[in-house]
Structure formats: structure tokens, C-alpha cells
Design an enzyme around this catalytic site. Structure first.
Site, short mmCIF file in Angstrom:
data_model
loop_
_atom_site.label_atom_id
_atom_site.label_comp_id
_atom_site.label_asym_id
_atom_site.label_seq_id
_atom_site.Cartn_x
_atom_site.Cartn_y
_atom_site.Cartn_z
N LYS A 81 46.16 115.52 44.38
CA LYS A 81 47.12 114.76 45.00
C LYS A 81 48.40 114.99 43.45
CE LYS A 81 45.93 112.72 48.60
NZ LYS A 81 44.58 112.86 48.97
C1 LIG Z 1 43.53 113.78 50.10
C2 LIG Z 1 42.75 114.54 49.77
C3 LIG Z 1 42.43 115.23 50.40
C4 LIG Z 1 42.36 115.29 51.72
O1 LIG Z 1 44.15 116.03 51.74
P1 LIG Z 1 44.99 116.40 53.20
O2 LIG Z 1 45.85 116.57 52.44
O3 LIG Z 1 45.15 114.98 53.48
O4 LIG Z 1 44.53 116.31 54.25
C5 LIG Z 1 40.98 115.78 50.51
N1 LIG Z 1 40.10 115.60 49.06
C6 LIG Z 1 40.63 114.45 48.56
C7 LIG Z 1 39.75 114.36 47.01
C8 LIG Z 1 41.49 114.02 48.26
O5 LIG Z 1 42.07 112.95 47.35
#
Ligand SMILES: *Cc1c(COP(=O)(O)O)cnc(C)c1O
Length: 464
Positions: A110
Site C-alpha cells: 500500500k
Molecule cells: C491490502 C492488501 C491486499 C489486498 O489488496 P486489494 O487491493 O485490497 O485487493 C493484499 N495484501 C496485503 C498485504 C494488503 O495490505
């Protein structure tokens, strides 16, 4: 590039307006009016670009209202905090490619989007001579990445609610040890859903929202999706250098459908066949794999798993894909979303073939996640976190058909150390940044899950 709403209720807006709007004012999500196409010769020319240079090439095709020099500078600043010069380095082993997306300040993918979004917000608030108070609820990863995206920025204060005692130690420390004056951590006595409900009800008070200039940072912001398109292109370019093959599958651990939707945009943007299929991987919260495999998009109960950032049912970015599935007809998209909000289900059986042209899906049980972590460690010495393992499980199921596969590694294993240590049967070495973090003092308000208390707290600490 102009942006439109999936529900057709707004006049087209340029990129900077779309970013500040977040959710479209008609309740829909914003999308570019057209998806730019990259020709093969341009694609070839991109092969030797750095991550930042490539980010500029990709993003500038979607942004025409920020001067080029400014956009370059924003991109450079966003990725300067990463501990890998490549930003998203690729690891190749045993016929599998892994693109590591966890080299940012909070060790999860993120950061790639939220470092960029924080800098875009700062830039636009300065231009417009205004301020923003960001309010959000987190189950762990988003909160820390959002805080690191805006810490120390002058025109922004951020208020993040997390459920007290229900986030991992590393996640809690990442959020609460940030000492910048503009960061406010609130631990609530309650669950993530309680926090989310409070945030929603405060946003629904439109008068309060306007007078305190509330802003959101959740995954529906188009700028987040756009920043994520870049690493698909980056990975494709690197893999095509490595393999004589010209096509790649991507295995994507999926929760809110933001990450994999960025892959869908990349697939439509790049020369035909550059991306073969998007392998959608879910944990036991499997609404999206049911959607792909059976056309059944219907809400189930949320269950807690070892990959908590994917413990999601209604995927906030799904509406964007639905818009394309429904031939870019906003009326149909609006109707479908209204039906979904009333009944909690959409029957997409008639669209199964169309969906399966782009996606394949696999669900991983908790046992399969642990077994995958153990297997990859045993066979290659590679240690992965449980989210990445959900994707890897799916990738291993698709290995036979011979197309190269790229797995997105979405978090550093130490972030979910307990599960990983149990799976591999040994302690993890903590990076120095984490061991020093765990020693630091926490700063956090502990409050009841009461919307009036939270609202009063924002009133007292908002920036004007
Ligand atoms: C948020 C997240 C996901 C999922 O991603 P999306 O865009 O919500 O599908 C997968 N792995 C980690 C570590 C995350 O923080």
C-alpha cells in the site's frame, strides 16, 4: 484525460479534480474516459527505464493537468523512501517470478500508492491554498501506510481509528510511534467494523464534512489505482527480458479488488497478449473467486484469517470492473450496484465466459497458506508473508500450463511474523528498522467506539 463516473451522474473532470473528489459525487467510482493504448515500439523503448521514469511515462498518459516537471518531482519524492533502488525488485526462482512490493516505509504494497497520493494531496492543497483533515478506519495495513504517506505535511492532519488490541504488534507500532504533530492515532474499544461505521457516519454528516474539510484515503481513489498500474508494466518489461516468452500471468492476493483492477487496466493498456491472465487469489473470504468461477457475486460472512488485509466481502473497487463488464453503460452499472446494495448479491452467470477471458481464481484455506509458506521456504529458501502465500498457492495451481507467472509479494514476512514463524519452524531475523520500532514509545488516544466522542476529538484537533 477526463474522468467519468461509473454511474454516469457527473460531468467529466480532469485528473486533479478526480483525485480531490475521491468517490464520485453521484456515489459511483471515477474512471478515465478511455484507456490509453501503448504501441509495441513504445513498449520496447520502455525496457531500460528506471521505475520512476516508467512511472512518469505511464502516469502522464492519464494526467494532463499537472506540469510534467512537477509530476516527475512528485514521483521521485514518493519512491525516495523505499529501501530498494529498483522500488519493486523482481526475484526469479524455480520458474516463478516474484515482484516484491513491500520495500516502502511500512513494508506493505500500500506504500506504493499512498506515498504517491500523500504527495499529490500536498501539491494540490498548496495550489488551491486549502487544507484537508483525513479520516479513516483501518484493520492494520492501510492506516500505517496512510500515516506514512502524509506525516509532517503542512496542510494535512490525519485521524486514523484502529481496533485496540486487534492489530499486530508491528502494525500498531508503525502507526503509534509516529510523532509528527499532524498525526492522530485513535484506538477504539471495538472492532474494525465499529471503526468503519463511525467513519461512515461522520462522512455522511455533509455539513460537518464540509466545514472540517474531511478527506478520505481509501482504496477507491483513482490515484491509488494508477500508481499500482506502474508495477505491472515494470514487471512485464523485466520478465519479457528474462523469458523469450512475450506473455505473463499475474497472481494477485485480493481483498478490495484495487490491486488486481490495476492489473486489468495494465492488460488493456499494453500491447495485446503482454499480460495473459490475472489469477485472482482469495483467502476463505471468497466472494471474488466465486464471482470468477461461478458468476456468483454474493456477500458471505467475514471470517478472520492469517491474511487479515484480505478479510473483506464487498470489494470496494469491484464496481470499476463491473462498468467494463456491462459494456461501459453507466445506467446498467448503477442499476446493478443498487440491486447489490439492496440484496447483497449479483448474478453474473451470463458473464462467466467474458470474466474468464481475463481472470482465473483460486481460494486458499488456512492450511494451504501455511503449507505454501513452508514449501517455498523448503524448496528455495524464500520466505513469504501469508498474503503473498495466498497468491503463490494460486500460482502453483496454474504452473502446469507453461505460461510464466509473476506473483505479487504484498507484505514483508515480518509484518505477519507469527504465522510465518509457525510455518517455517524458525524465528525470523528482524530488520533493524523493525527492532528499533518495537522499542519506541507509543502515542495514541484510547476511546470508546462512540461517534460523538470521535467527532469532538476531530473538532478539537482539526487543521483549518
Ligand atoms: C491490502 C492488501 C491486499 C489486498 O489488496 P486489494 O487491493 O485490497 O485487493 C493484499 N495484501 C496485503 C498485504 C494488503 O495490505
Amino acid at each position: 484525460m477526463q474522468y467519468i463516473s461509473t454511474r454516469g451522474g457527473i460531468d467529466p473532470v480532469p485528473f486533479t479534480k478526480a483525485v480531490m473528489m475521491g468517490l464520485a459525487t453521484d456515489g459511483g467510482l471515477l474512471l478515465p474516459r478511455t484507456i490509453p493504448r501503448i504501441g509495441s515500439s513504445t513498449y520496447e523503448e520502455w525496457k531500460n527505464l528506471s521505475y520512476q521514469e516508467l512511472a512518469f511515462e505511464v502516469m502522464s498518459r492519464f494526467i494532463d493537468d499537472i506540469p510534467e516537471a512537477d509530476l516527475c518531482e512528485i514521483i521521485d519524492r514518493s519512491y525516495a523512501s523505499f529501501d530498494s533502488a529498483a522500488v519493486a525488485p523482481l526475484v526469479h526462482q524455480d520458474g516463478m517470478h516474484i515482484v516484491e512490493l513491500f520495500h516502502g516505509p511500512t513494508l506493505a504494497f500500500k506504500d506504493i500508492a499512498l506515498q504517491f497520493l500523500g504527495n499529490i494531496f500536498e501539491y494540490l492543497l498548496e495550489k488551491q491554498d486549502t487544507v484537508m483533515n483525513i479520516l479513516g478506519a483501518t484493520s492494520g495495513d492501510t492506516g500505517s501506510a496512510a500515516i506514512y504517506g502524509v506525516r509532517g505535511k503542512e496542510r494535512i492532519n490525519i485521524f486514523i481509528l484502529h481496533p485496540h488490541g486487534r492489530v499486530s504488534k508491528v502494525q500498531e507500532k508503525q502507526m503509534t510511534t509516529v510523532t509528527d504533530d499532524n498525526v492522530f492515532n485513535i484506538a477504539i474499544h471495538g472492532t474494525f467494523d465499529d471503526g468503519q461505521a463511525i467513519v461512515k457516519s461522520i462522512f455522511n454528516d455533509l455539513e460537518f464534512k464540509a466545514s472540517y474539510k474531511l478527506g478520505a484515503i481509501n482504496s477507491i481513489n483513482w490515484a491509488r489505482v494508477l500508481a499500482q498500474v506502474v508495477y505491472y508494466v515494470y514487471a512485464c518489461l523485466h520478465i519479457s527480458k528474462h523469458e523469450n516468452d512475450k506473455t505473463t500471468n499475474f497472481a494477485v492476493p485480493t481483498g478490495n479488488f484495487g490491486d488486481i483492477f490495476a492489473g486489468y487496466i495494465a492488460k488493456r493498456m499494453l500491447p495485446e497478449g503482454s499480460i495473459n491472465k490475472l489469477l485472482l487469489a482469495t483467502n476463505s473470504n471468497d466472494i471474488l473467486s466465486r464471482m470468477v468461477n461461478a458468476g456468483d457475486y454474493s456477500l458471505g460472512e467475514v471470517t478472520a484469517t492469517s491474511s487479515p488485509s484480505m478479510d473483506i466481502q464487498a470489494a470496494s473497487n469491484f464496481e470499476r470492473y463491473l462498468y467494463y463488464l456491462l459494456d461501459e453503460e453507466p445506467e446498467r452499472c448503477k442499476q446493478a450496484m443498487e440491486q447489490f446494495s439492496q440484496t447483497g448479491a449479483l448474478d453474473l452467470t451470463d458473464f462467466k465466459d467474458q470474466i474468464q477471458r481475463n481472470f482465473s481464481a483460486v481460494t486458499a484455506t488456512e492450511e494451504e497458506v501455511t503449507a505454501t509458506i513452508a514449501q517455498c521456504y523448503k524448496e528455495n529458501g524464500y520466505i513469504m508473508d501469508p498474503h503473498t502465500a495466498v497468491g503463490m498457492h494460486c500460482a502453483l495451481k496454474h504452473r502446469e500450463n507453461g505460461v510464466p507467472i509473476c506473483c505479487l509479494a504484498t507484505a514483508h514476512p515480518v509484518k505477519f511474523g507469527d504465522t510465518v514463524e509457525t510455518a517455517i519452524g524458525k524465528r525470523l531475523d528482524l530488520p533493524e528498522s523493525i527492532s528499533s520500532l518495537l522499542q519506541k514509545e507509543s502515542y495514541c488516544e484510547l476511546m470508546d467506539a462512540d461517534k460523538n466522542l470521535i467527532r469532538d476529538f476531530i473538532k478539537a484537533h482539526a487543521t483549518h
